[in-house]
Motif scaffolding. Structure first.
Motif, PDB file in Angstrom:
ATOM      1  N   ARG A 119      25.625  52.596  -7.745  1.00 50.81           N
ATOM      2  CA  ARG A 119      24.898  52.617  -6.425  1.00 50.81           C
ATOM      3  C   ARG A 119      24.173  53.938  -6.109  1.00 50.81           C
ATOM      4  N   GLY A 126      32.547  63.261  -5.010  1.00 55.99           N
ATOM      5  CA  GLY A 126      33.347  61.937  -4.594  1.00 55.99           C
ATOM      6  C   GLY A 126      32.434  61.040  -4.507  1.00 55.99           C
ATOM      7  N   ARG A 127      31.223  61.184  -4.687  1.00 50.44           N
ATOM      8  CA  ARG A 127      30.039  59.914  -4.595  1.00 50.44           C
ATOM      9  C   ARG A 127      29.091  60.282  -5.635  1.00 50.44           C
ATOM     10  N   TYR A 128      29.018  59.203  -6.604  1.00 45.81           N
ATOM     11  CA  TYR A 128      28.171  59.309  -7.609  1.00 45.81           C
ATOM     12  C   TYR A 128      27.469  57.938  -7.977  1.00 45.81           C
ATOM     13  N   ARG A 264      35.772  46.572   6.868  1.00 47.56           N
ATOM     14  CA  ARG A 264      35.363  46.826   5.442  1.00 47.56           C
ATOM     15  C   ARG A 264      33.944  46.778   5.582  1.00 47.56           C
ATOM     16  N   MET A 266      31.917  44.971   3.312  1.00 47.41           N
ATOM     17  CA  MET A 266      31.280  43.884   2.972  1.00 47.41           C
ATOM     18  C   MET A 266      31.573  42.668   4.045  1.00 47.41           C
ATOM     19  N   THR A 286      38.573  58.147   1.193  1.00 44.46           N
ATOM     20  CA  THR A 286      38.915  57.034   0.796  1.00 44.46           C
ATOM     21  C   THR A 286      39.351  56.764  -0.596  1.00 44.46           C
ATOM     22  N   VAL A 287      40.495  56.441  -1.256  1.00 50.99           N
ATOM     23  CA  VAL A 287      40.411  56.348  -2.621  1.00 50.99           C
ATOM     24  C   VAL A 287      40.660  55.054  -2.876  1.00 50.99           C
ATOM     25  N   CYS A 288      41.112  54.068  -2.088  1.00 49.81           N
ATOM     26  CA  CYS A 288      41.132  52.420  -2.481  1.00 49.81           C
ATOM     27  C   CYS A 288      41.004  51.690  -1.204  1.00 49.81           C
ATOM     28  N   GLY A 289      40.078  50.755  -1.243  1.00 49.65           N
ATOM     29  CA  GLY A 289      40.070  49.849  -0.153  1.00 49.65           C
ATOM     30  C   GLY A 289      39.997  48.188  -0.604  1.00 49.65           C
ATOM     31  N   ALA A 311      39.828  47.699  -4.731  1.00 45.05           N
ATOM     32  CA  ALA A 311      38.977  48.555  -5.589  1.00 45.05           C
ATOM     33  C   ALA A 311      39.426  49.922  -5.299  1.00 45.05           C
ATOM     34  N   ARG A 316      37.699  59.765  -7.575  1.00 49.05           N
ATOM     35  CA  ARG A 316      38.538  60.384  -6.552  1.00 49.05           C
ATOM     36  C   ARG A 316      40.040  60.684  -6.947  1.00 49.05           C
TER      37      ARG A 316
HETATM   38  P1  ATP Z   1      32.529  54.826   1.537  1.00 53.81           P
HETATM   39  O1  ATP Z   1      32.773  54.441   2.768  1.00 53.81           O
HETATM   40  O2  ATP Z   1      33.040  55.899   1.095  1.00 53.81           O
HETATM   41  O3  ATP Z   1      30.932  54.396   1.168  1.00 53.81           O
HETATM   42  P2  ATP Z   1      32.755  52.172   0.471  1.00 53.81           P
HETATM   43  O4  ATP Z   1      33.305  51.076   1.538  1.00 53.81           O
HETATM   44  O5  ATP Z   1      31.317  51.933  -0.080  1.00 53.81           O
HETATM   45  O6  ATP Z   1      33.200  53.555   0.668  1.00 53.81           O
HETATM   46  P3  ATP Z   1      34.149  50.307  -1.633  1.00 53.81           P
HETATM   47  O7  ATP Z   1      32.971  49.511  -1.885  1.00 53.81           O
HETATM   48  O8  ATP Z   1      35.103  49.978  -0.728  1.00 53.81           O
HETATM   49  O9  ATP Z   1      33.826  51.784  -0.893  1.00 53.81           O
HETATM   50  O10 ATP Z   1      34.598  50.752  -3.010  1.00 53.81           O
HETATM   51  C1  ATP Z   1      36.099  51.036  -3.148  1.00 53.81           C
HETATM   52  C2  ATP Z   1      36.285  52.653  -3.444  1.00 53.81           C
HETATM   53  O11 ATP Z   1      35.262  52.860  -4.646  1.00 53.81           O
HETATM   54  C3  ATP Z   1      35.841  53.591  -2.457  1.00 53.81           C
HETATM   55  O12 ATP Z   1      37.150  53.654  -1.546  1.00 53.81           O
HETATM   56  C4  ATP Z   1      35.761  54.876  -3.278  1.00 53.81           C
HETATM   57  O13 ATP Z   1      37.052  55.334  -3.682  1.00 53.81           O
HETATM   58  C5  ATP Z   1      35.082  54.317  -4.597  1.00 53.81           C
HETATM   59  N1  ATP Z   1      33.689  54.506  -4.162  1.00 53.81           N
HETATM   60  C6  ATP Z   1      32.937  53.878  -3.396  1.00 53.81           C
HETATM   61  N2  ATP Z   1      31.332  54.168  -3.678  1.00 53.81           N
HETATM   62  C7  ATP Z   1      31.626  55.381  -4.562  1.00 53.81           C
HETATM   63  C8  ATP Z   1      30.745  56.245  -5.293  1.00 53.81           C
HETATM   64  N3  ATP Z   1      29.235  56.158  -4.876  1.00 53.81           N
HETATM   65  N4  ATP Z   1      31.116  57.372  -6.090  1.00 53.81           N
HETATM   66  C9  ATP Z   1      32.512  57.299  -6.324  1.00 53.81           C
HETATM   67  N5  ATP Z   1      33.523  56.616  -5.779  1.00 53.81           N
HETATM   68  C10 ATP Z   1      32.859  55.544  -5.052  1.00 53.81           C
END
Ligand code: ATP
Ligand code: MG
Length: 449
Positions: A119, A126-128, A264, A266, A286-289, A311, A316
């Motif tokens: 992405r 925590g965001r890569y 969520r 999506m 957030t570690v899992c959703g 996922a 994290r």
């Molecule tokens: P956020 O609100 O933090 O952007 P998200 O809703 O985009 O999260 P999901 O698509 O539900 O995240 O992905 C599930 C999990 O994957 C997240 O809870 C997070 O732990 C991890 N995750 C999502 N994007 C990243 C990222 N860019 N780098 C590291 N981990 C990520």
């Protein structure tokens, strides 16, 4: 390169990390635990390609989502003009594969995956831009039971990983009809408070107002907290489903809080949604959703098939594991093989293979650029390798068909060293390791204590 101008170093892509050997034991422990836990619930692994047609995500996730609007690595295949995207998540791919191979023809399927996702976000803690997810998708299941099972499987994973400060937030976002009713009231409410909406919220107001609910903008919190709650719009069936999930969780002592603002990212989600959250990781907590996504398979042209999944963000979770203070010892070998002279080198290859046949991990000294092959240099390598034993073959040993075994970790101070017949070395070391070792040395792979 032959010029005296030094070649410029190429560095990796921003936001995409190398996972170095020092972190390998942590990753291995995580992956092995995941593998064991998911298997114990009857989940089967699926591996889909990292590249998919762009339409899979733009159609599957919804046009007005963070991912599709601004985070996808999309490109045109220069060979044939196809529009492709590096997967930003894996649910869409798993569903595509399940449909393509008719995986649910003989009943529902419990599937899981692990791997890198991509992405284009602003890199920060925590965001890569390349990160890893482990996820599960239960396809073809209708009831609240599978939702609860997925959640309990996560709880078991946290427990087995020794992670304590992760809490569960739960909500139900109902079905499309219920959301539509709520949406009308929600838009009306936001219209009333238009002056408080930030640019993001303004833009989403008519396209995806539900997403405004999970804004992180502090200035909007109070207003959003008082917004109409979707949970009050649920009909009989949605409510019963949500109750069903909670009943199983309560019966199994899984604590949770209901967060009416939890939605969520999506478009494909409905009914149960959940997140596992920690306060230990700053703002990326957030570690899992996960949640239910009953409409998705039909959206992809399949016959209506309910499904539920989650996922988790591996990086994290690993950061949490590191913070828990547990030590993850580097991978170490059992034996470092030292040799002097050509005949000894040949013999050392033979011995190394025999030791490996016995299940031992062996590092055979090989010529290298920055250290000599002197006996002293090799012994230094042996010490640095973390091996329990050095096995030494020199000219004398070759002549007498022996080898010298040196215990590198003898606790009595004296360096214990014996010279024994070549053919007995492997039995001798196996005896030494299993005989005097009551903390169960594992020969088949390196241990992480
Ligand atoms: P956020 O609100 O933090 O952007 P998200 O809703 O985009 O999260 P999901 O698509 O539900 O995240 O992905 C599930 C999990 O994957 C997240 O809870 C997070 O732990 C991890 N995750 C999502 N994007 C990243 C990222 N860019 N780098 C590291 N981990 C990520
Ligand atoms: Mg995101």
């Amino acid at each position: 390169m032959s010029e005296n101008k030094k070649a410029e170093k190429i560095v990796g892509v921003k936001g995409m990390n190398d996972i170095l050997p020092a972190d390998a034991p942590l990753w291995e422990l995580f992956e092995n635990t995941v593998y064991t836990v998911l298997k114990s619930y009857g989940f089967q692994q699926i591996r889909t390609p990292i590249v998919e047609p762009t339409a899979l995500f733009s159609r599957g996730l919804g046009e007005v989502t963070d991912i599709v609007e601004k985070e996808m690595y999309s490109f045109v295949d220069s060979m044939n003009g196809d529009n492709l995207t590096l997967r930003p998540e894996n649910t869409a791919s798993v569903v595509r594969a399940a449909l393509e191979h008719n995986l649910t023809y003989d009943g529902p399927k419990r599937l899981w995956y692990a791997g890198p996702m991509f992405r284009h976000e602003r890199p920060q803690r925590g965001r890569y831009r390349q990160f890893h997810q482990v996820g599960a998708e239960a396809i073809g299941f209708t009831g609240p039971d599978i939702d609860a099972e997925l959640i309990m499987m996560c709880q078991r994973l946290w427990d087995d990983l020794g992670l304590e400060n992760i809490r569960l937030e739960l909500n139900s976002i109902g079905d499309a009809e219920e959301r539509n009713k709520h949406r009308v009231d929600l838009i009306a409410y936001f219209e009333q408070h238009k002056s408080l909406l930030d640019a993001d919220a303004q833009r989403r107001l008519h396209a995806n107002p539900l997403r405004i609910l999970d804004t992180k903008n502090p200035a909007m919190q109070e207003m959003v907290n008082a917004a109409p709650q979707l949970i009050n719009y649920l009909g009989e069936e949605s409510r019963a489903h949500f109750e069903g999930v909670q009943k199983i969780l309560r019966h199994n002592n899984i604590p949770f809080t209901i967060n009416p603002r939890l939605v969520r990212g999506m478009d494909y989600y409905n009914r149960t949604v959940f997140e596992w959250v920690t306060d230990q990781l700053g703002s990326q907590g957030t570690v899992c959703g996960g949640g239910r996504y009953d409409p998705l398979i039909e959206m992809f042209g399949g016959k209506p098939t309910p499904a539920c999944g989650f996922a988790m963000g591996v990086e994290r979770l690993l950061e949490l594991m590191k913070a828990s203070g547990e030590q993850f010892a580097p991978n170490q070998c059992d034996i470092y093989l030292v040799h002097q002279g050509e005949a000894a080198q040949l013999q050392s290859f033979v011995l190394a293979e025999r030791l490996r046949n016995a299940g031992l991990d062996v590092v055979l000294h090989c010529a290298s650029a920055n250290a000599g092959g002197s006996f002293k240099a090799q012994m230094k390598r042996a010490d640095g390798s973390g091996a329990a034993f050095a096995v030494i073959i020199g000219e004398d040993e070759v002549a007498q068909a022996t080898a010298t075994v040196k215990n590198l970790r003898s606790t009595d101070g004296a360096s214990v060293q014996v010279t024994i017949p070549f053919d007995t070395v492997s039995d001798y070391i196996v005896d030494q390791i299993t005989g005097d070792d009551d903390h169960g040395h594992d020969h088949t792979h390196c241990t992480h204590h």
